[in-house]
Design a protein around this motif. Sequence first.
Motif, PDB file in Angstrom:
ATOM      1  N   VAL A 183      -1.640  -4.280  -1.642  1.00 22.66           N
ATOM      2  CA  VAL A 183      -2.745  -3.570  -2.289  1.00 22.66           C
ATOM      3  C   VAL A 183      -3.917  -4.517  -2.552  1.00 22.66           C
ATOM      4  N   SER A 186      -7.032   1.703 -10.391  1.00 20.20           N
ATOM      5  CA  SER A 186      -8.410   1.845  -9.909  1.00 20.20           C
ATOM      6  C   SER A 186      -9.413   1.382 -10.963  1.00 20.20           C
ATOM      7  N   ALA A 201      -6.026  -4.748   0.554  1.00 14.76           N
ATOM      8  CA  ALA A 201      -6.751  -3.487   0.788  1.00 14.76           C
ATOM      9  C   ALA A 201      -7.908  -3.341  -0.179  1.00 14.76           C
ATOM     10  N   ALA A 202      -7.683  -3.671  -1.435  1.00 13.70           N
ATOM     11  CA  ALA A 202      -8.741  -3.559  -2.446  1.00 13.70           C
ATOM     12  C   ALA A 202      -9.894  -4.506  -2.126  1.00 13.70           C
ATOM     13  N   LEU A 208      -9.128   3.966  -1.592  1.00  9.85           N
ATOM     14  CA  LEU A 208      -8.019   3.010  -1.546  1.00  9.85           C
ATOM     15  C   LEU A 208      -6.701   3.715  -1.237  1.00  9.85           C
ATOM     16  N   LEU A 251     -12.011  -2.961   0.633  1.00 11.82           N
ATOM     17  CA  LEU A 251     -12.790  -1.774   0.226  1.00 11.82           C
ATOM     18  C   LEU A 251     -13.714  -2.025  -0.950  1.00 11.82           C
ATOM     19  N   TYR A 277      -6.751   4.631   2.447  1.00 11.91           N
ATOM     20  CA  TYR A 277      -6.566   3.427   3.264  1.00 11.91           C
ATOM     21  C   TYR A 277      -5.101   2.987   3.210  1.00 11.91           C
ATOM     22  N   CYS A 278      -4.548   3.000   2.003  1.00 13.72           N
ATOM     23  CA  CYS A 278      -3.161   2.566   1.827  1.00 13.72           C
ATOM     24  C   CYS A 278      -2.179   3.490   2.533  1.00 13.72           C
ATOM     25  N   CYS A 307       0.823  -1.205   0.000  1.00  8.95           N
ATOM     26  CA  CYS A 307       0.000   0.000   0.000  1.00  8.95           C
ATOM     27  C   CYS A 307       0.859   1.257   0.000  1.00  8.95           C
TER      28      CYS A 307
END
Length: 98
Positions: free
Chosen positions: A86, A46, A89-90, A74, A93, A77-78, A31
Amino acid sequence: MTMKTILLAGAAILAASAAGAATLDLRKVTCGDFAKSDSQSLTNVSLWLSGYYMGEDDDAVIDFDRVNKMGNALVQYCAANPKEPVSDAAEKLMGKAK
Protein backbone atom coordinates in the motif's frame (compact mmCIF):
# COMPACT_ATOMS: atom_id res chain seq x y z
CA MET A 1 4.45 20.92 16.92
CA THR A 2 3.28 21.67 13.38
CA MET A 3 -0.29 21.27 12.22
CA LYS A 4 0.84 18.48 9.89
CA THR A 5 2.27 16.57 12.86
CA ILE A 6 -0.96 17.03 14.81
CA LEU A 7 -3.07 15.82 11.87
CA LEU A 8 -0.84 12.81 11.31
CA ALA A 9 -0.93 11.86 14.98
CA GLY A 10 -4.72 12.21 15.13
CA ALA A 11 -5.28 10.18 11.99
CA ALA A 12 -2.89 7.47 13.18
CA ILE A 13 -4.73 7.22 16.50
CA LEU A 14 -8.06 6.95 14.70
CA ALA A 15 -6.78 4.28 12.35
CA ALA A 16 -5.22 2.22 15.13
CA SER A 17 -8.24 2.43 17.42
CA ALA A 18 -10.72 1.64 14.65
CA ALA A 19 -8.72 -1.33 13.46
CA GLY A 20 -8.16 -2.60 17.00
CA ALA A 21 -4.44 -2.70 16.29
CA ALA A 22 -1.57 -0.97 18.03
CA THR A 23 0.27 -0.30 14.77
CA LEU A 24 -0.28 -0.57 11.05
CA ASP A 25 2.81 -0.75 8.84
CA LEU A 26 1.65 0.27 5.37
CA ARG A 27 4.88 -1.13 3.90
CA LYS A 28 3.78 -4.61 4.96
CA VAL A 29 0.09 -4.40 4.02
CA THR A 30 -0.59 -5.51 0.47
CA CYS A 31 -2.95 -3.68 -1.80
CA GLY A 32 -5.10 -6.80 -1.92
CA ASP A 33 -5.57 -6.75 1.84
CA PHE A 34 -6.17 -3.00 1.83
CA ALA A 35 -8.79 -3.17 -0.93
CA LYS A 36 -10.71 -5.79 1.09
CA SER A 37 -10.76 -3.67 4.28
CA ASP A 38 -13.96 -2.34 5.79
CA SER A 39 -15.02 1.16 4.81
CA GLN A 40 -14.04 2.70 8.17
CA SER A 41 -10.48 1.38 7.88
CA LEU A 42 -10.26 2.62 4.28
CA THR A 43 -11.42 6.06 5.39
CA ASN A 44 -9.00 6.19 8.32
CA VAL A 45 -6.01 5.20 6.22
CA SER A 46 -7.01 7.64 3.46
CA LEU A 47 -7.23 10.46 6.02
CA TRP A 48 -3.82 9.57 7.41
CA LEU A 49 -2.29 9.44 3.93
CA SER A 50 -3.86 12.79 3.09
CA GLY A 51 -2.11 14.32 6.08
CA TYR A 52 1.14 12.50 5.32
CA TYR A 53 1.27 13.88 1.79
CA MET A 54 0.22 17.39 2.84
CA GLY A 55 2.87 19.97 2.02
CA GLU A 56 4.46 21.94 4.85
CA ASP A 57 3.12 25.16 3.35
CA ASP A 58 -0.40 23.83 2.73
CA ASP A 59 -3.28 25.19 4.76
CA ALA A 60 -4.25 22.95 7.68
CA VAL A 61 -7.57 22.04 6.07
CA ILE A 62 -9.01 18.62 5.40
CA ASP A 63 -10.72 18.55 2.00
CA PHE A 64 -13.03 15.56 2.48
CA ASP A 65 -13.97 15.46 -1.22
CA ARG A 66 -10.28 15.23 -2.14
CA VAL A 67 -9.64 12.59 0.55
CA ASN A 68 -12.59 10.57 -0.75
CA LYS A 69 -11.44 10.90 -4.37
CA MET A 70 -7.86 9.89 -3.56
CA GLY A 71 -9.04 7.06 -1.29
CA ASN A 72 -11.27 5.68 -4.04
CA ALA A 73 -8.43 5.94 -6.54
CA LEU A 74 -6.16 4.06 -4.15
CA VAL A 75 -8.73 1.29 -3.63
CA GLN A 76 -9.20 0.93 -7.41
CA TYR A 77 -5.43 0.89 -8.00
CA CYS A 78 -4.98 -1.65 -5.22
CA ALA A 79 -7.72 -3.90 -6.58
CA ALA A 80 -5.84 -4.00 -9.89
CA ASN A 81 -2.42 -4.47 -8.21
CA PRO A 82 -3.11 -6.74 -5.20
CA LYS A 83 0.50 -7.77 -4.50
CA GLU A 84 1.91 -4.23 -4.32
CA PRO A 85 2.52 -2.72 -0.87
CA VAL A 86 0.00 0.00 0.00
CA SER A 87 2.86 2.40 0.76
CA ASP A 88 4.16 2.10 -2.82
CA ALA A 89 0.69 2.55 -4.31
CA ALA A 90 0.01 5.60 -2.15
CA GLU A 91 3.31 7.18 -3.18
CA LYS A 92 2.45 6.70 -6.85
CA LEU A 93 -1.04 8.20 -6.49
CA MET A 94 -0.87 10.64 -3.62
CA GLY A 95 2.77 11.65 -3.80
CA LYS A 96 2.15 13.13 -7.23
CA ALA A 97 -0.93 15.03 -6.04
CA LYS A 98 1.06 17.32 -3.74
